[in-house]
Design a protein around this motif. Sequence first.
Motif, short mmCIF file in Angstrom:
data_model
loop_
_atom_site.label_atom_id
_atom_site.label_comp_id
_atom_site.label_asym_id
_atom_site.label_seq_id
_atom_site.Cartn_x
_atom_site.Cartn_y
_atom_site.Cartn_z
N ALA A 80 0.82 -1.21 0.00
CA ALA A 80 0.00 0.00 0.00
C ALA A 80 0.85 1.26 0.00
O ALA A 80 0.43 2.30 -0.52
CB ALA A 80 -0.93 0.01 1.21
N PHE A 81 2.06 1.18 0.56
CA PHE A 81 2.95 2.34 0.61
C PHE A 81 3.21 2.88 -0.79
O PHE A 81 3.20 4.09 -1.02
CB PHE A 81 4.27 1.94 1.28
CG PHE A 81 5.26 3.06 1.41
CD1 PHE A 81 5.30 3.83 2.56
CD2 PHE A 81 6.17 3.34 0.39
CE1 PHE A 81 6.21 4.87 2.70
CE2 PHE A 81 7.08 4.37 0.51
CZ PHE A 81 7.10 5.14 1.66
N PHE A 82 3.42 1.97 -1.75
CA PHE A 82 3.75 2.39 -3.11
C PHE A 82 2.52 2.86 -3.90
O PHE A 82 2.67 3.40 -5.00
CB PHE A 82 4.46 1.25 -3.85
CG PHE A 82 5.81 0.95 -3.27
CD1 PHE A 82 6.88 1.81 -3.46
CD2 PHE A 82 6.02 -0.19 -2.49
CE1 PHE A 82 8.13 1.55 -2.91
CE2 PHE A 82 7.26 -0.45 -1.94
CZ PHE A 82 8.31 0.42 -2.14
N ASN A 83 1.35 2.65 -3.32
CA ASN A 83 0.13 3.18 -3.94
C ASN A 83 -0.26 4.53 -3.36
O ASN A 83 -1.24 5.14 -3.80
CB ASN A 83 -1.03 2.19 -3.75
CG ASN A 83 -0.83 0.90 -4.52
OD1 ASN A 83 -0.22 0.90 -5.59
ND2 ASN A 83 -1.31 -0.20 -3.97
N SER A 84 0.50 4.98 -2.37
CA SER A 84 0.20 6.26 -1.71
C SER A 84 1.01 7.38 -2.35
O SER A 84 2.24 7.40 -2.28
CB SER A 84 0.53 6.17 -0.21
OG SER A 84 0.56 7.46 0.37
N THR A 85 0.31 8.32 -2.97
CA THR A 85 0.98 9.47 -3.59
C THR A 85 1.79 10.25 -2.56
O THR A 85 2.92 10.67 -2.82
CB THR A 85 -0.06 10.39 -4.24
OG1 THR A 85 -0.75 9.67 -5.26
CG2 THR A 85 0.61 11.62 -4.87
N ASN A 315 0.31 20.57 -17.12
CA ASN A 315 -0.06 19.30 -17.76
C ASN A 315 -0.78 18.34 -16.82
O ASN A 315 -1.30 17.30 -17.26
CB ASN A 315 1.19 18.60 -18.31
CG ASN A 315 1.67 19.21 -19.61
OD1 ASN A 315 0.87 19.78 -20.36
ND2 ASN A 315 2.95 19.11 -19.87
N ILE A 316 -0.81 18.66 -15.54
CA ILE A 316 -1.41 17.74 -14.57
C ILE A 316 -2.87 17.42 -14.87
O ILE A 316 -3.28 16.25 -14.83
CB ILE A 316 -1.25 18.29 -13.13
CG1 ILE A 316 0.22 18.17 -12.71
CG2 ILE A 316 -2.13 17.53 -12.15
CD1 ILE A 316 0.51 18.71 -11.33
N PRO A 317 -3.72 18.42 -15.19
CA PRO A 317 -5.12 18.08 -15.51
C PRO A 317 -5.26 17.09 -16.66
O PRO A 317 -6.08 16.18 -16.60
CB PRO A 317 -5.73 19.45 -15.87
CG PRO A 317 -4.90 20.43 -15.13
CD PRO A 317 -3.51 19.89 -15.17
N SER A 318 -4.43 17.25 -17.71
CA SER A 318 -4.51 16.32 -18.84
C SER A 318 -4.04 14.93 -18.42
O SER A 318 -4.58 13.91 -18.87
CB SER A 318 -3.70 16.83 -20.04
OG SER A 318 -2.34 16.93 -19.71
N LEU A 319 -3.03 14.87 -17.55
CA LEU A 319 -2.57 13.58 -17.04
C LEU A 319 -3.65 12.89 -16.22
O LEU A 319 -3.88 11.69 -16.35
CB LEU A 319 -1.32 13.77 -16.17
CG LEU A 319 0.03 13.89 -16.87
CD1 LEU A 319 1.10 14.29 -15.87
CD2 LEU A 319 0.41 12.58 -17.55
N GLN A 320 -4.33 13.68 -15.39
CA GLN A 320 -5.40 13.12 -14.57
C GLN A 320 -6.54 12.61 -15.44
O GLN A 320 -7.10 11.55 -15.21
CB GLN A 320 -5.91 14.18 -13.58
CG GLN A 320 -4.89 14.51 -12.50
CD GLN A 320 -5.31 15.67 -11.63
OE1 GLN A 320 -6.00 16.58 -12.07
NE2 GLN A 320 -4.87 15.67 -10.37
N GLY A 321 -6.89 13.40 -16.48
CA GLY A 321 -7.94 12.97 -17.41
C GLY A 321 -7.55 11.71 -18.15
O GLY A 321 -8.36 10.80 -18.33
N ARG A 348 1.87 7.63 -13.16
CA ARG A 348 2.23 7.78 -11.75
C ARG A 348 3.66 8.30 -11.61
O ARG A 348 3.94 9.14 -10.76
CB ARG A 348 2.10 6.44 -11.03
CG ARG A 348 2.38 6.54 -9.53
CD ARG A 348 2.07 5.26 -8.80
NE ARG A 348 2.86 4.15 -9.29
CZ ARG A 348 2.36 3.01 -9.75
NH1 ARG A 348 1.05 2.82 -9.80
NH2 ARG A 348 3.15 2.05 -10.19
N GLN A 349 4.57 7.81 -12.46
CA GLN A 349 5.96 8.26 -12.39
C GLN A 349 6.05 9.77 -12.64
O GLN A 349 6.79 10.49 -11.96
CB GLN A 349 6.82 7.53 -13.43
CG GLN A 349 6.87 6.02 -13.25
CD GLN A 349 7.96 5.58 -12.28
OE1 GLN A 349 8.03 6.06 -11.16
NE2 GLN A 349 8.79 4.66 -12.72
N VAL A 350 5.29 10.23 -13.62
CA VAL A 350 5.32 11.66 -13.94
C VAL A 350 4.65 12.48 -12.84
O VAL A 350 5.14 13.55 -12.46
CB VAL A 350 4.65 11.92 -15.31
CG1 VAL A 350 4.57 13.42 -15.60
CG2 VAL A 350 5.45 11.22 -16.42
#
Length: 370
Positions: A80-85, A315-321, A348-350
């Motif tokens: 779960a640690f690696f799934n936590s932003t 670019n974050i909004p486009s990444l989220q979309g 996720r890496q970006v």
Amino acid sequence: MSSHEQAVGFWSYTHKDDKLNRGRIGKLAQLIADEYEVITGENLRIFVDKNNLEWGAEWRARIEAALTGTTFCIPIVTPAFFNSTECRREVLTFSGHAKSLGLEELLLPILYVKVSGLVEDSPDEVMSLIANRQYVDWTDIRLEDEDSPVHRKAVAALAERLVGILERSLQVASENERVIESRDNEDPALLEMMAEMEAAFPRWTSVVEEFSSVMEVIATKAVTAAQEIEQSDAKGGGFAGRLRVSHQLAESITQPVNRFYELGNLYSTELVNVDPGILTLIREAPRQALTDEDREILGEFFSSVKSAVAASRANIPSLQGFSESVGVLKGLSKSMRPLAAKMESAVRQVMDGQAILDEWERLIDENGPA
């Protein structure tokens, strides 16, 4: 070991893991702090509650003070640690600062639950950072009763290790201070590092550009497939029609998805590699009496860094979309699932990298370019 500054640890973990382990992860922090005080006669304060404003304030203060050899980050590593932003960003941010100061040991992971793919050459940069540290294996010990000799000895060993790391880190930090004090007004090493970063930074920005273009290709193909599915449904194609379109889509995007995945890994690798150098430049530049020409060059470089940070944030909004659309693709067919997993990993890496970029911007704004 004696220090004028209190040693501090930041407990990086997921609250869900602590809850599932009946609060034992949080309690372990206190057990280690207690044992540390028994060994040294000095207090070790471990910040556990991230929801407490004091946690964030102390984190920023310690980072801004260049860690000084007395600040630990202790990730409690689980799947779960690696799934936590939040956890991933804490590791990336702390690791960059520690490495820039030669204090990598201050990042001390505790492997609490076995994690698949936790290897030094993992394409997941956070996993790679953790695996390359000498983490403490707690996977069996966590199952022991807290009052058992095995558990108590393991806690004592952890506290002893912290003491040893702290002693070595204080020596490194002291040496760093002596080097700074003995430098000439114009430090050739700083100028050499500036030249090195000038060469490395464009490599990273070129990865960013290609990443965006490949993402656009995949997104366009996905939109076309969605339209074809609607047309198939309108004609009564049913599940068979949807499956046909899904297989065609999977075949058409396999190559760009593989490249997308490679670029995501390359993005984070390049960013982590360049991070310590840029942090050092930001930290050291105000201390140097540079020539007007060098000051101008450095100022231009920091301006380009800030521009890159702003562009990435935009670019974050486009990444989220894009990430949300990938989630939809997962349900189309089994052939889409491995491709979707690769795309999610790349995104996720970006997204992780934004924490590093935000730190650059914050420090440039606070310290000034030179």
